[in-house]
Enzyme design. Structure first.
Site, PDB file in Angstrom:
ATOM      1  N   LYS A 194      83.915  89.012 126.760  1.00 40.35           N
ATOM      2  CA  LYS A 194      82.848  88.793 127.761  1.00 40.35           C
ATOM      3  C   LYS A 194      83.267  87.683 128.728  1.00 40.35           C
ATOM      4  CE  LYS A 194      79.780  91.818 126.524  1.00 40.35           C
ATOM      5  NZ  LYS A 194      79.523  92.949 127.400  1.00 40.35           N
ATOM      6  N   SER A 213      76.733  87.640 127.597  1.00 45.88           N
ATOM      7  CA  SER A 213      76.068  87.273 126.347  1.00 45.88           C
ATOM      8  C   SER A 213      76.037  85.760 126.179  1.00 45.88           C
ATOM      9  CB  SER A 213      76.859  87.890 125.192  1.00 45.88           C
ATOM     10  OG  SER A 213      76.418  87.367 123.974  1.00 45.88           O
ATOM     11  N   TYR A 268      85.062  89.282 120.575  1.00 43.49           N
ATOM     12  CA  TYR A 268      83.958  89.862 121.365  1.00 43.49           C
ATOM     13  C   TYR A 268      83.529  88.886 122.465  1.00 43.49           C
ATOM     14  CZ  TYR A 268      79.202  90.991 122.774  1.00 43.49           C
ATOM     15  OH  TYR A 268      78.074  91.227 123.526  1.00 43.49           O
TER      16      TYR A 268
HETATM   17  N1  LIG Z   1      72.232  94.011 122.038  1.00 40.09           N
HETATM   18  C1  LIG Z   1      72.604  92.743 122.083  1.00 40.09           C
HETATM   19  O1  LIG Z   1      72.247  91.963 121.215  1.00 40.09           O
HETATM   20  C2  LIG Z   1      73.456  92.227 123.222  1.00 40.09           C
HETATM   21  C3  LIG Z   1      73.521  90.848 123.457  1.00 40.09           C
HETATM   22  C4  LIG Z   1      74.321  90.372 124.492  1.00 40.09           C
HETATM   23  C5  LIG Z   1      75.040  91.262 125.284  1.00 40.09           C
HETATM   24  N2  LIG Z   1      74.973  92.591 125.024  1.00 40.09           N
HETATM   25  C6  LIG Z   1      75.772  93.508 125.856  1.00 40.09           C
HETATM   26  O2  LIG Z   1      74.904  94.428 126.487  1.00 40.09           O
HETATM   27  C7  LIG Z   1      75.556  95.683 126.660  1.00 40.09           C
HETATM   28  C8  LIG Z   1      74.665  96.777 126.112  1.00 40.09           C
HETATM   29  O3  LIG Z   1      74.374  96.503 124.748  1.00 40.09           O
HETATM   30  P1  LIG Z   1      73.458  97.442 123.857  1.00 40.09           P
HETATM   31  O4  LIG Z   1      72.821  96.563 122.846  1.00 40.09           O
HETATM   32  O5  LIG Z   1      72.623  98.306 124.701  1.00 40.09           O
HETATM   33  O6  LIG Z   1      74.587  98.279 123.124  1.00 40.09           O
HETATM   34  P2  LIG Z   1      74.653  99.846 122.825  1.00 40.09           P
HETATM   35  O7  LIG Z   1      75.825 100.055 121.930  1.00 40.09           O
HETATM   36  O8  LIG Z   1      73.338 100.357 122.384  1.00 40.09           O
HETATM   37  O9  LIG Z   1      74.961 100.438 124.288  1.00 40.09           O
HETATM   38  C9  LIG Z   1      76.254 100.488 124.822  1.00 40.09           C
HETATM   39  C10 LIG Z   1      76.469 101.901 125.316  1.00 40.09           C
HETATM   40  O10 LIG Z   1      77.777 101.985 125.892  1.00 40.09           O
HETATM   41  C11 LIG Z   1      78.365 103.206 125.480  1.00 40.09           C
HETATM   42  N3  LIG Z   1      79.813 103.017 125.561  1.00 40.09           N
HETATM   43  C12 LIG Z   1      80.620 102.268 124.768  1.00 40.09           C
HETATM   44  N4  LIG Z   1      81.894 102.336 125.187  1.00 40.09           N
HETATM   45  C13 LIG Z   1      81.891 103.130 126.283  1.00 40.09           C
HETATM   46  C14 LIG Z   1      82.894 103.586 127.168  1.00 40.09           C
HETATM   47  N5  LIG Z   1      84.186 103.221 126.989  1.00 40.09           N
HETATM   48  N6  LIG Z   1      82.558 104.401 128.199  1.00 40.09           N
HETATM   49  C15 LIG Z   1      81.265 104.782 128.376  1.00 40.09           C
HETATM   50  N7  LIG Z   1      80.255 104.388 127.561  1.00 40.09           N
HETATM   51  C16 LIG Z   1      80.575 103.575 126.526  1.00 40.09           C
HETATM   52  C17 LIG Z   1      77.842 103.459 124.079  1.00 40.09           C
HETATM   53  O11 LIG Z   1      77.875 104.836 123.730  1.00 40.09           O
HETATM   54  C18 LIG Z   1      76.407 102.943 124.200  1.00 40.09           C
HETATM   55  O12 LIG Z   1      75.522 103.979 124.586  1.00 40.09           O
HETATM   56  C19 LIG Z   1      76.906  95.564 125.955  1.00 40.09           C
HETATM   57  O13 LIG Z   1      77.892  95.297 126.921  1.00 40.09           O
HETATM   58  C20 LIG Z   1      76.716  94.372 125.045  1.00 40.09           C
HETATM   59  O14 LIG Z   1      77.930  93.694 124.799  1.00 40.09           O
HETATM   60  C21 LIG Z   1      74.189  93.099 124.033  1.00 40.09           C
END
Ligand SMILES: NC(=O)c1ccc[n+]([C@@H]2O[C@H](COP(=O)([O-])OP(=O)(O)OC[C@H]3O[C@@H](n4cnc5c(N)ncnc54)[C@H](O)[C@@H]3O)[C@@H](O)[C@H]2O)c1
Length: 335
Positions: free
Chosen positions: A152, A124, A148
């Site tokens: 990362k 991120s 958070y």
């Molecule tokens: N959306 C954003 O703004 C953003 C920005 C930067 C980084 N990220 C990173 O991208 C990744 C995906 O983000 P997203 O927006 O799709 O989030 P999201 O919450 O929609 O998707 C994450 C998925 O991981 C699953 N999950 C959580 N813990 C788990 C575990 N222990 N075992 C198996 N599955 C698990 C959840 O059920 C969910 O489906 C994350 O790592 C997040 O930190 C997201």
């Protein structure tokens, strides 16, 4: 390729699954459904008309992940599974370190055991902290202001150590800026289980009449209209960035790569509100609230490295992002 997507039914995972399956890859999704719904699976299948395997399980379950890697002859992993709410991470730091850091550690052990050495990791722009200069390039110092972001950064450091120690690994750290929008079909998008933390899902629920009013945190930042400026990137552009990263890993002989995935262009909160009003034909009522602790004024990417090395560049406009987010939100209202 056979590709495992941890967190694959989540927001970014599901869009990436569609892009990869449409390009002919075999996809396996692993998710514990803590922040997504199983209905996403049928939607991804409908969009791609492909067989998509799904495993309901936790990424911290090393034995299970090892079995999935072996059973499906996995060539590469994209690791999305994690928790991502900054405020929550301040209240529950151990949960964040357990899932984000512990989950990655467990995954890496399973991968090494199964001799799967190709990994794309969801990092991120949060790792940069308060920008010291703009646009933010990949060499900008990293400094996190919350658990958070630190989770990362810890994972990034762990992956750098691993890449330095063992030349088998091919790892891409993708630092996402602010993904928004939805698939053009309106079938998949961002639909958090709780009240949204992020701007666009919140605006979408206000437009749909599910929430009353948007709170804009601060209008006295040193930006053109006083509200915070961010680099919003269409989630399908982001998904395509993952495919480009996988392709690049297949042809590199270096173990570790770091890329910003952003557009290089910043928009203020009020610009996003206006773009969403235009896309939805709805008025978005908002009021100005005090600044939120830890928020920064302006943040946008230098996206040149990804373009040069991956041949990837974000294509879609803010209007595309808002129109697709609204189409997805409107489809939820009809359900
Ligand atoms: N959306 C954003 O703004 C953003 C920005 C930067 C980084 N990220 C990173 O991208 C990744 C995906 O983000 P997203 O927006 O799709 O989030 P999201 O919450 O929609 O998707 C994450 C998925 O991981 C699953 N999950 C959580 N813990 C788990 C575990 N222990 N075992 C198996 N599955 C698990 C959840 O059920 C969910 O489906 C994350 O790592 C997040 O930190 C997201």
């Amino acid at each position: 390729m056979n590709i495992l997507l941890t967190g694959g039914t989540g927001y970014i995972g599901s869009h990436t699954a569609v892009v990869l399956a449409q390009a002919g890859h075999q996809i396996v999704l692993l998710d514990n459904l803590s922040n997504s719904d199983i209905s996403v699976l049928a939607r991804v299948k409908a969009l791609t008309r492909s067989h998509i395997a799904f495993v309901h399980g936790d990424v911290r379950n090393q034995e299970l992940v090892h079995k999935v890697l072996m059973d499906h002859h996995i060539d590469a992993v994209i690791h999305f599974a994690g928790v991502k709410a900054v405020g929550e991470s301040v209240e529950q730091p151990l949960r964040y370190y357990d899932i984000n850091v512990g989950g990655t550690l467990s995954l890496l052990k399973a991968m090494r055991h199964a001799r799967v050495f190709t990994l794309v990791f969801s990092s991120s722009s949060t790792v940069y902290g308060n920008p010291q200069y703009l646009p933010i390039d990949e060499d900008h110092p990293t400094r996190c202001t919350n658990p958070y972001g630190r989770s990362k950064l810890h994972v990034e450091e762990m992956l750098a150590d691993l890449a330095a120690a063992d030349p088998h690994w091919r790892i891409a750290l993708l630092r996402y800026f602010n993904p928004i929008g939805a698939h053009d079909s309106g079938l998949i998008g961002e639909d958090p289980n709780d009240i949204p933390n992020n701007l666009v899902p919140y605006i979408a629920r206000v437009a749909a009449g599910k929430l009353e009013c948007l709170r804009v945190f601060g209008n006295d930042y040193p930006t053109p209209d006083g509200t915070g400026v961010r680099d919003y990137i269409h989630v399908v552009d982001l998904a395509e960035g993952h495919m480009a990263a996988l392709q690049a890993l297949a042809r590199t002989n270096q173990s570790l790569h770091v890329y910003n995935l952003g557009t290089g262009q910043g928009y203020s909160v009020l610009e996003v509100v206006r773009a969403f009003e235009q896309a939805s034909g709805k008025t978005i009522p908002y009021h100005i609230a005090p600044r939120r602790a830890g928020d920064i004024a302006t943040c946008y990417a230098q996206a040149a490295r990804a373009e040069a090395a991956l041949g990837w560049k974000a294509q879609r406009t803010l209007q595309d992002m808002c129109a697709s987010a609204w189409k997805f939100q409107a489809s939820l209202v009809l359900e």
